[in-house]
Design a protein around this motif. Structure first.
Motif, PDB file in Angstrom:
ATOM      1  N   CYS A 151       0.827  -1.204   0.000  1.00  0.00           N
ATOM      2  CA  CYS A 151       0.000   0.000   0.000  1.00  0.00           C
ATOM      3  C   CYS A 151       0.863   1.257   0.000  1.00  0.00           C
ATOM      4  O   CYS A 151       2.018   1.237   0.420  1.00  0.00           O
ATOM      5  N   ALA A 152       0.232   2.328  -0.476  1.00  0.00           N
ATOM      6  CA  ALA A 152       0.906   3.619  -0.557  1.00  0.00           C
ATOM      7  C   ALA A 152      -0.145   4.723  -0.493  1.00  0.00           C
ATOM      8  O   ALA A 152      -1.329   4.470  -0.714  1.00  0.00           O
ATOM      9  N   ILE A 153       0.303   5.905  -0.220  1.00  0.00           N
ATOM     10  CA  ILE A 153      -0.596   7.052  -0.257  1.00  0.00           C
ATOM     11  C   ILE A 153      -0.958   7.362  -1.708  1.00  0.00           C
ATOM     12  O   ILE A 153      -2.115   7.547  -2.050  1.00  0.00           O
ATOM     13  N   ILE A 154       0.054   7.407  -2.567  1.00  0.00           N
ATOM     14  CA  ILE A 154      -0.108   7.869  -3.945  1.00  0.00           C
ATOM     15  C   ILE A 154       0.327   6.794  -4.932  1.00  0.00           C
ATOM     16  O   ILE A 154       1.356   6.149  -4.746  1.00  0.00           O
ATOM     17  N   ASP A 155      -0.460   6.654  -5.987  1.00  0.00           N
ATOM     18  CA  ASP A 155      -0.107   5.796  -7.115  1.00  0.00           C
ATOM     19  C   ASP A 155      -0.054   6.675  -8.358  1.00  0.00           C
ATOM     20  O   ASP A 155      -0.924   7.524  -8.571  1.00  0.00           O
ATOM     21  N   LEU A 156       0.982   6.479  -9.144  1.00  0.00           N
ATOM     22  CA  LEU A 156       1.108   7.140 -10.448  1.00  0.00           C
ATOM     23  C   LEU A 156       0.888   6.060 -11.513  1.00  0.00           C
ATOM     24  O   LEU A 156       1.845   5.509 -12.063  1.00  0.00           O
ATOM     25  N   PRO A 157      -0.367   5.711 -11.800  1.00  0.00           N
ATOM     26  CA  PRO A 157      -0.655   4.546 -12.644  1.00  0.00           C
ATOM     27  C   PRO A 157      -0.095   4.647 -14.059  1.00  0.00           C
ATOM     28  O   PRO A 157       0.181   3.613 -14.679  1.00  0.00           O
ATOM     29  N   ASP A 158       0.104   5.853 -14.559  1.00  0.00           N
ATOM     30  CA  ASP A 158       0.658   5.994 -15.914  1.00  0.00           C
ATOM     31  C   ASP A 158       2.079   5.443 -16.014  1.00  0.00           C
ATOM     32  O   ASP A 158       2.548   5.119 -17.102  1.00  0.00           O
ATOM     33  N   LEU A 159       2.768   5.320 -14.875  1.00  0.00           N
ATOM     34  CA  LEU A 159       4.125   4.770 -14.872  1.00  0.00           C
ATOM     35  C   LEU A 159       4.134   3.245 -14.746  1.00  0.00           C
ATOM     36  O   LEU A 159       5.183   2.615 -14.863  1.00  0.00           O
ATOM     37  N   GLY A 160       2.977   2.640 -14.471  1.00  0.00           N
ATOM     38  CA  GLY A 160       2.826   1.184 -14.541  1.00  0.00           C
ATOM     39  C   GLY A 160       3.269   0.379 -13.338  1.00  0.00           C
ATOM     40  O   GLY A 160       3.196  -0.849 -13.365  1.00  0.00           O
ATOM     41  N   GLY A 161       3.711   1.020 -12.278  1.00  0.00           N
ATOM     42  CA  GLY A 161       4.221   0.275 -11.131  1.00  0.00           C
ATOM     43  C   GLY A 161       3.192  -0.587 -10.429  1.00  0.00           C
ATOM     44  O   GLY A 161       3.449  -1.757 -10.118  1.00  0.00           O
ATOM     45  N   SER A 162       2.013  -0.047 -10.183  1.00  0.00           N
ATOM     46  CA  SER A 162       0.991  -0.826  -9.471  1.00  0.00           C
ATOM     47  C   SER A 162       0.575  -2.046 -10.290  1.00  0.00           C
ATOM     48  O   SER A 162       0.340  -3.125  -9.739  1.00  0.00           O
ATOM     49  N   LYS A 163       0.527  -1.897 -11.594  1.00  0.00           N
ATOM     50  CA  LYS A 163       0.178  -3.032 -12.457  1.00  0.00           C
ATOM     51  C   LYS A 163       1.243  -4.131 -12.363  1.00  0.00           C
ATOM     52  O   LYS A 163       0.922  -5.315 -12.252  1.00  0.00           O
ATOM     53  N   LEU A 164       2.521  -3.734 -12.382  1.00  0.00           N
ATOM     54  CA  LEU A 164       3.599  -4.718 -12.260  1.00  0.00           C
ATOM     55  C   LEU A 164       3.560  -5.442 -10.908  1.00  0.00           C
ATOM     56  O   LEU A 164       3.783  -6.652 -10.843  1.00  0.00           O
ATOM     57  N   ILE A 165       3.263  -4.703  -9.860  1.00  0.00           N
ATOM     58  CA  ILE A 165       3.180  -5.321  -8.527  1.00  0.00           C
ATOM     59  C   ILE A 165       2.037  -6.327  -8.490  1.00  0.00           C
ATOM     60  O   ILE A 165       2.204  -7.447  -7.997  1.00  0.00           O
ATOM     61  N   GLU A 166       0.883  -5.944  -9.017  1.00  0.00           N
ATOM     62  CA  GLU A 166      -0.252  -6.870  -9.060  1.00  0.00           C
ATOM     63  C   GLU A 166       0.058  -8.098  -9.912  1.00  0.00           C
ATOM     64  O   GLU A 166      -0.307  -9.216  -9.554  1.00  0.00           O
ATOM     65  N   GLU A 167       0.751  -7.895 -11.037  1.00  0.00           N
ATOM     66  CA  GLU A 167       1.118  -9.021 -11.902  1.00  0.00           C
ATOM     67  C   GLU A 167       2.081  -9.977 -11.207  1.00  0.00           C
ATOM     68  O   GLU A 167       2.169 -11.141 -11.567  1.00  0.00           O
ATOM     69  N   SER A 168       2.807  -9.472 -10.195  1.00  0.00           N
ATOM     70  CA  SER A 168       3.722 -10.337  -9.441  1.00  0.00           C
ATOM     71  C   SER A 168       2.995 -11.145  -8.373  1.00  0.00           C
ATOM     72  O   SER A 168       3.606 -11.946  -7.677  1.00  0.00           O
ATOM     73  N   GLY A 169       1.683 -10.903  -8.238  1.00  0.00           N
ATOM     74  CA  GLY A 169       0.892 -11.662  -7.274  1.00  0.00           C
ATOM     75  C   GLY A 169       0.625 -10.954  -5.962  1.00  0.00           C
ATOM     76  O   GLY A 169       0.101 -11.555  -5.030  1.00  0.00           O
ATOM     77  N   THR A 170       0.967  -9.679  -5.881  1.00  0.00           N
ATOM     78  CA  THR A 170       0.733  -8.908  -4.660  1.00  0.00           C
ATOM     79  C   THR A 170      -0.372  -7.896  -4.899  1.00  0.00           C
ATOM     80  O   THR A 170      -0.311  -7.113  -5.843  1.00  0.00           O
ATOM     81  N   SER A 171      -1.367  -7.914  -4.034  1.00  0.00           N
ATOM     82  CA  SER A 171      -2.466  -6.956  -4.104  1.00  0.00           C
ATOM     83  C   SER A 171      -1.929  -5.559  -3.773  1.00  0.00           C
ATOM     84  O   SER A 171      -1.025  -5.411  -2.962  1.00  0.00           O
ATOM     85  N   VAL A 172      -2.518  -4.529  -4.413  1.00  0.00           N
ATOM     86  CA  VAL A 172      -2.073  -3.144  -4.237  1.00  0.00           C
ATOM     87  C   VAL A 172      -3.241  -2.269  -3.803  1.00  0.00           C
ATOM     88  O   VAL A 172      -4.350  -2.396  -4.343  1.00  0.00           O
ATOM     89  N   PHE A 173      -2.960  -1.368  -2.864  1.00  0.00           N
ATOM     90  CA  PHE A 173      -3.944  -0.361  -2.452  1.00  0.00           C
ATOM     91  C   PHE A 173      -3.241   0.978  -2.375  1.00  0.00           C
ATOM     92  O   PHE A 173      -2.136   1.090  -1.831  1.00  0.00           O
ATOM     93  N   SER A 174      -3.886   1.995  -2.915  1.00  0.00           N
ATOM     94  CA  SER A 174      -3.401   3.365  -2.750  1.00  0.00           C
ATOM     95  C   SER A 174      -4.598   4.264  -2.502  1.00  0.00           C
ATOM     96  O   SER A 174      -5.709   3.990  -2.969  1.00  0.00           O
ATOM     97  N   LEU A 175      -4.356   5.344  -1.763  1.00  0.00           N
ATOM     98  CA  LEU A 175      -5.432   6.280  -1.476  1.00  0.00           C
ATOM     99  C   LEU A 175      -5.758   7.156  -2.688  1.00  0.00           C
ATOM    100  O   LEU A 175      -6.915   7.489  -2.924  1.00  0.00           O
ATOM    101  N   TYR A 176      -4.719   7.551  -3.434  1.00  0.00           N
ATOM    102  CA  TYR A 176      -4.912   8.515  -4.518  1.00  0.00           C
ATOM    103  C   TYR A 176      -4.148   8.092  -5.753  1.00  0.00           C
ATOM    104  O   TYR A 176      -3.050   7.563  -5.661  1.00  0.00           O
ATOM    105  N   LYS A 177      -4.759   8.380  -6.886  1.00  0.00           N
ATOM    106  CA  LYS A 177      -4.100   8.165  -8.180  1.00  0.00           C
ATOM    107  C   LYS A 177      -3.949   9.529  -8.853  1.00  0.00           C
ATOM    108  O   LYS A 177      -4.914  10.276  -8.953  1.00  0.00           O
ATOM    109  N   PHE A 178      -2.743   9.817  -9.277  1.00  0.00           N
ATOM    110  CA  PHE A 178      -2.482  11.077  -9.983  1.00  0.00           C
ATOM    111  C   PHE A 178      -1.971  10.762 -11.377  1.00  0.00           C
ATOM    112  O   PHE A 178      -1.253   9.838 -11.585  1.00  0.00           O
TER     113      PHE A 178
END
Length: 178
Positions: A151-178
């Motif tokens: 988990c994190a406060i901020i996710d920058l989804p355009d950079l693809g990090g949260s998607k890569l983490i989820e693809e590795s088998g780890t669930s992701v939570f963030s409060l805000y997406k910018f």
């Protein structure tokens, strides 16, 4: 006026244009941490989410993940595990290299930081390309931990990090997406 802690915290995240280079909008959480009421709201949001998750420990990534993770661990009555930059931990360590947008880095964890089967919450302030959280996740998994969520406060989804983490088998939570 309706009380909305999620919006209050969001309003205190400062945007610094063109830092560290032109075209980048840096999301600064310093104002959130400086305001005691806002900082309390932020921690309460995370505590509320994870209080019934049967966690064993909270792991935080150097350095702002330490701030969030240690306070959340305290509030949940759990231990805290630091995942540090290479060369900062004094005991036997495992290391994991990862790529950054402009180079590479390495993080380490003490070999006795978690035990096989422990349920871990992994925290950082921001998810960009995902390299740091992926490396931290791999370290925890190498020690046999079960990562409940990253988990994190901020996710920058355009950079693809949260998607890569989820693809590795780890669930992701963030409060805000910018």
């Amino acid at each position: 006026m309706q009380y909305n802690p999620i919006e209050t915290v969001r309003q205190n995240i400062r945007t610094i244009p063109d830092w560290p280079q032109p075209g980048v909008n840096f999301r600064d959480i310093t104002p959130v941490l400086q305001d005691p009421r806002c900082f309390r709201m932020l921690i309460d949001i995370f505590v509320s989410r994870y209080m019934s998750q049967n966690l064993d420990v909270v792991a935080g990534v150097d350095a702002r993940g330490f701030i969030l993770g240690s306070v959340v661990a305290y509030e949940l009555n759990l231990g805290f595990v630091p995942i540090r930059k290479k060369g900062k931990l004094p005991f036997d360590t495992l290391g994991e290299d990862y790529n950054l947008e402009y180079g590479s880095a390495s993080v380490e964890i003490h070999t006795d930081a978690v035990h096989a089967g422990q349920r871990v919450l992994l925290m950082d302030d921001l998810i960009a390309t995902g390299g740091t959280l992926l490396a931290a996740s791999r370290l925890l998994k190498r020690l046999g931990a079960n990562i409940v969520e990253a988990c994190a406060i901020i996710d920058l989804p355009d950079l693809g990090g949260s998607k890569l983490i989820e693809e590795s088998g780890t669930s992701v939570f963030s409060l805000y997406k910018f």
